[in-house]
Design a protein around this motif. Sequence first.
Motif, PDB file in Angstrom:
ATOM      1  N   PRO A  60       0.821  -1.217   0.000  1.00  0.00           N
ATOM      2  CA  PRO A  60       0.000   0.000   0.000  1.00  0.00           C
ATOM      3  C   PRO A  60       0.859   1.274   0.000  1.00  0.00           C
ATOM      4  O   PRO A  60       1.871   1.353   0.696  1.00  0.00           O
ATOM      5  N   GLU A  61       0.423   2.248  -0.801  1.00  0.00           N
ATOM      6  CA  GLU A  61       1.195   3.488  -0.942  1.00  0.00           C
ATOM      7  C   GLU A  61       0.341   4.696  -0.572  1.00  0.00           C
ATOM      8  O   GLU A  61      -0.820   4.797  -0.983  1.00  0.00           O
ATOM      9  N   ALA A  62       0.951   5.619   0.153  1.00  0.00           N
ATOM     10  CA  ALA A  62       0.259   6.850   0.538  1.00  0.00           C
ATOM     11  C   ALA A  62      -0.164   7.631  -0.697  1.00  0.00           C
ATOM     12  O   ALA A  62      -1.202   8.307  -0.709  1.00  0.00           O
ATOM     13  N   SER A  63       0.621   7.525  -1.773  1.00  0.00           N
ATOM     14  CA  SER A  63       0.353   8.323  -2.967  1.00  0.00           C
ATOM     15  C   SER A  63      -0.931   7.911  -3.667  1.00  0.00           C
ATOM     16  O   SER A  63      -1.409   8.611  -4.555  1.00  0.00           O
ATOM     17  N   THR A  64      -1.486   6.768  -3.298  1.00  0.00           N
ATOM     18  CA  THR A  64      -2.768   6.363  -3.880  1.00  0.00           C
ATOM     19  C   THR A  64      -3.925   6.883  -3.046  1.00  0.00           C
ATOM     20  O   THR A  64      -5.081   6.596  -3.331  1.00  0.00           O
ATOM     21  N   GLY A  65      -3.641   7.599  -1.976  1.00  0.00           N
ATOM     22  CA  GLY A  65      -4.699   8.088  -1.109  1.00  0.00           C
ATOM     23  C   GLY A  65      -4.956   7.165   0.070  1.00  0.00           C
ATOM     24  O   GLY A  65      -5.778   7.469   0.930  1.00  0.00           O
ATOM     25  N   TRP A  66      -4.254   6.036   0.121  1.00  0.00           N
ATOM     26  CA  TRP A  66      -4.483   5.082   1.214  1.00  0.00           C
ATOM     27  C   TRP A  66      -3.969   5.686   2.532  1.00  0.00           C
ATOM     28  O   TRP A  66      -2.798   6.063   2.630  1.00  0.00           O
ATOM     29  N   PRO A  67      -4.832   5.792   3.524  1.00  0.00           N
ATOM     30  CA  PRO A  67      -4.427   6.470   4.751  1.00  0.00           C
ATOM     31  C   PRO A  67      -3.777   5.546   5.781  1.00  0.00           C
ATOM     32  O   PRO A  67      -3.352   5.999   6.835  1.00  0.00           O
ATOM     33  N   GLY A  68      -3.704   4.268   5.470  1.00  0.00           N
ATOM     34  CA  GLY A  68      -3.244   3.326   6.483  1.00  0.00           C
ATOM     35  C   GLY A  68      -1.781   2.964   6.325  1.00  0.00           C
ATOM     36  O   GLY A  68      -0.937   3.773   5.930  1.00  0.00           O
ATOM     37  N   VAL A  69      -1.498   1.691   6.604  1.00  0.00           N
ATOM     38  CA  VAL A  69      -0.113   1.225   6.652  1.00  0.00           C
ATOM     39  C   VAL A  69       0.574   1.395   5.296  1.00  0.00           C
ATOM     40  O   VAL A  69      -0.047   1.277   4.242  1.00  0.00           O
ATOM     41  N   ARG A  70       1.871   1.681   5.352  1.00  0.00           N
ATOM     42  CA  ARG A  70       2.670   1.808   4.117  1.00  0.00           C
ATOM     43  C   ARG A  70       3.350   0.474   3.811  1.00  0.00           C
ATOM     44  O   ARG A  70       3.971  -0.112   4.710  1.00  0.00           O
ATOM     45  N   GLY A  71       3.297   0.089   2.524  1.00  0.00           N
ATOM     46  CA  GLY A  71       3.981  -1.144   2.135  1.00  0.00           C
ATOM     47  C   GLY A  71       5.483  -0.979   2.151  1.00  0.00           C
ATOM     48  O   GLY A  71       6.225  -1.893   2.504  1.00  0.00           O
ATOM     49  N   VAL A  72       5.954   0.192   1.718  1.00  0.00           N
ATOM     50  CA  VAL A  72       7.383   0.506   1.783  1.00  0.00           C
ATOM     51  C   VAL A  72       7.487   1.827   2.518  1.00  0.00           C
ATOM     52  O   VAL A  72       6.953   2.840   2.060  1.00  0.00           O
ATOM     53  N   ALA A  73       8.146   1.823   3.649  1.00  0.00           N
ATOM     54  CA  ALA A  73       8.292   3.054   4.421  1.00  0.00           C
ATOM     55  C   ALA A  73       9.774   3.374   4.557  1.00  0.00           C
ATOM     56  O   ALA A  73      10.604   2.482   4.739  1.00  0.00           O
ATOM     57  N   GLY A  74      10.102   4.648   4.435  1.00  0.00           N
ATOM     58  CA  GLY A  74      11.493   5.063   4.553  1.00  0.00           C
ATOM     59  C   GLY A  74      11.647   6.467   4.028  1.00  0.00           C
ATOM     60  O   GLY A  74      10.674   7.093   3.609  1.00  0.00           O
ATOM     61  N   HIS A  75      12.855   6.975   4.069  1.00  0.00           N
ATOM     62  CA  HIS A  75      13.061   8.318   3.529  1.00  0.00           C
ATOM     63  C   HIS A  75      14.532   8.586   3.239  1.00  0.00           C
ATOM     64  O   HIS A  75      15.417   7.879   3.721  1.00  0.00           O
ATOM     65  N   ARG A  76      14.734   9.616   2.435  1.00  0.00           N
ATOM     66  CA  ARG A  76      16.070  10.189   2.214  1.00  0.00           C
ATOM     67  C   ARG A  76      16.053  11.598   2.754  1.00  0.00           C
ATOM     68  O   ARG A  76      15.001  12.251   2.717  1.00  0.00           O
ATOM     69  N   ALA A  77      17.203  12.063   3.190  1.00  0.00           N
ATOM     70  CA  ALA A  77      17.275  13.425   3.713  1.00  0.00           C
ATOM     71  C   ALA A  77      16.728  14.390   2.662  1.00  0.00           C
ATOM     72  O   ALA A  77      17.085  14.307   1.485  1.00  0.00           O
TER      73      ALA A  77
END
Length: 721
Positions: free
Chosen positions: A70-87
């Motif tokens: 699941p991806e936030a970019s699809t509007g899904w408000p719940g758990v993320r399938g891939v979570a992480g970040h770059r500075a």
Amino acid sequence: MSGRTGLHHLRAGGVSLVLDVADGRLPVVVHWGTDLGELTDAELHALALGVAPQPFGYPVDGPMPVSVLPEASTGWPGVRGVAGHRAGAAPSTRFAVTAVERDERPAPWASGLTVHATDDAAGLDLRLEIEQAHTGLLRLRAAITSRAGDVYDLAGVLPALPVPARATELLDFTGHQLRERAPQRQPFAHGTHERSGHRGRPGFDSGFLLCAGEPGFGARSGEVWGVHPGWSGNQRMLAERSHHGVSLLAAGELLEPGEVRLGPDESYVSPWTYATYGVGLDDAGARVHDWLRARPEHPRSPRPVVVNTWEAVTFDHSLDRLTALADAAAEVGAERFVLDDGWFGARRDDSTGLGDWTVARDVYPDGLWPLVDHVRALGMDVGLWVEPEMVNPDSDLARAHPEWVLTGAGGRLPGAARNQQVLDLADPGAFDHVLVRLDALLAEYPIACLKWDHNREVGEAGLPPSGRGAVHAQTHAVLRLMDTLRARHPGLEIETCASGGGRVDLGILQHTDRVWASDSTDAHERTAIQRWTSLLVPYELLGAHVSAPVAPTSDRALPLDFRCAVALFGHFGIEWDVTEADAAERRRLAEWVALFQERRALLHSGRVVHADVPDPAYDLHGVVAHDGSEALYAWVCTASSDTWPPPPVRLPGLSADRTYRVALDGPVRELDGIAARWGVPLPWVEAGGAVLPGRVLGEVGLAMPVLFPDRAVLLRVTPAG
Ligand code: DGJ
């Protein structure tokens, strides 16, 4: 219809998975559940259109159903399938599929789908694999590769599968030491039900199999969907239901902050998330059992009757005592002698010597050979206890290499648990040291099996010197160590143990051959522990030992027949100091060992079944041969019943059209319970058995004896005529 070009129907073992990989989006599950039969492309398209979800969340450009990551970019408000970040970058992903490969997979797998995707903005590539076994079991994993020049800080990968709205009830598991895999049920309400553990192992309270099902689903009825993380480190499982009408089950590895940081072209591969479906839990569990059994590496030789020394002698080792135990065990029919903790270094109790994998010369001046020779001369093979990941601070190893001990931030030692700390097996020096020592032992002695223990949680420990989360690297190192030893010593078996059943998962079962389900050898407690462990673990992999007349873990006194009847439905063994058993007890135990040996082929290959008995005082479980030709059931009472006598109980799993004979089996031929004591007749037993078609036994059932609490009888079912 435009754009719906990526529909895939995976179909095996009575389960269909229909995936939509349309418009460059990650796969969306159109259907996961019962077999839909052969569908044409047009029918698949119609199905996908027919159940296409409405837009949800904030306004987005058209329906954006939630994918298996699941991806936030699809509007899904719940758990993320891939979570992480770059500075300096937004944390969300929007993967675009670049290629999809569909292929046949070697047995026990049937087919697989590999999806390649990329997210240029996030600088990530994704390789998503979905496999289906011949049994219908599914598994998913994702590999994430960072393509940018800086560091991608991965917070987690969590594959998720949707379940239908009618799955309104949740079942998962909890527990503590001596009470592993205790079930808990609750409504599948809006919000997130999460079961996470930072224990460095699944833990006694692991969620184990997180199930969602139709209301009241049981062993034999109600559709049920379940997910399981095949991972022996930190775990995360959740059930999430949103007001958009989407219900998800997700499972995977739980990463600590900063634990996985991907540099350019570095990858993280998630462990497999397993997903099973069934009409009733027996059906869902059978898909796992049958898959495990179809693996080439599944143990196929008859599982030897074990005698384990732990409860008999604990740390009080002496050659005389152990050879006497071996003699008594061989006399009752034991086939494997497992020398538990206390044979090495200065390990005379649990405060010293852990990590020093050399035979204790003060106890065994001539090494283990005199004991090994004695045991083998009795016709038994030899197993040995080890705990390779751990160290007592009071050990030669910890004194020589304090830098190999995992620490918290700033080098702070985690609080001791059972007087021990965790060795950093991700350190090549520590890994090689342990490998060399264990390898030498296995080269010197003919050891058939290692009981591989893990007696403290890794929770706080971090990688020296940074203190960064260590469990991910540690878990991979442990599995590598097991594999290296098995490659060097073909045929070596490994039993997974963690203070009992603290490390039982389908990940470690790819590297081991048996689970020690619990340190509780109290047969009363074991009835439930084994019932629920066997949801994923078939009996041939499930260690079950007969304990002393008064169970040392509970101080509960239990009759020998009951202790044996419970251990029969597993990989049978003995934990009791049989040198203390009198002649009558030894004779009776020998009868049970012989019964296990006679029924072993059926117990260790048949379908595991349970009746839905409404009375919680009773349990009926059994095994039915896959061709329906025979069965063995146990009718077990663990409490005083509010019904007297119990109503007829259905015998599950038999072939409807065969006619069977049902009769009491095993040493308990006369009913030892209220029925016999008070003269309550059980006509079919008094007549020497019942002869009935499978459909009658399965639909109507048979009257069962009224038993005292902590009594069991066995029913043998054979073809009639
Ligand atoms: C915990 C295990 O669960 C026991 O069976 C036994 O092996 C002890 N450790 C030994 O220390």
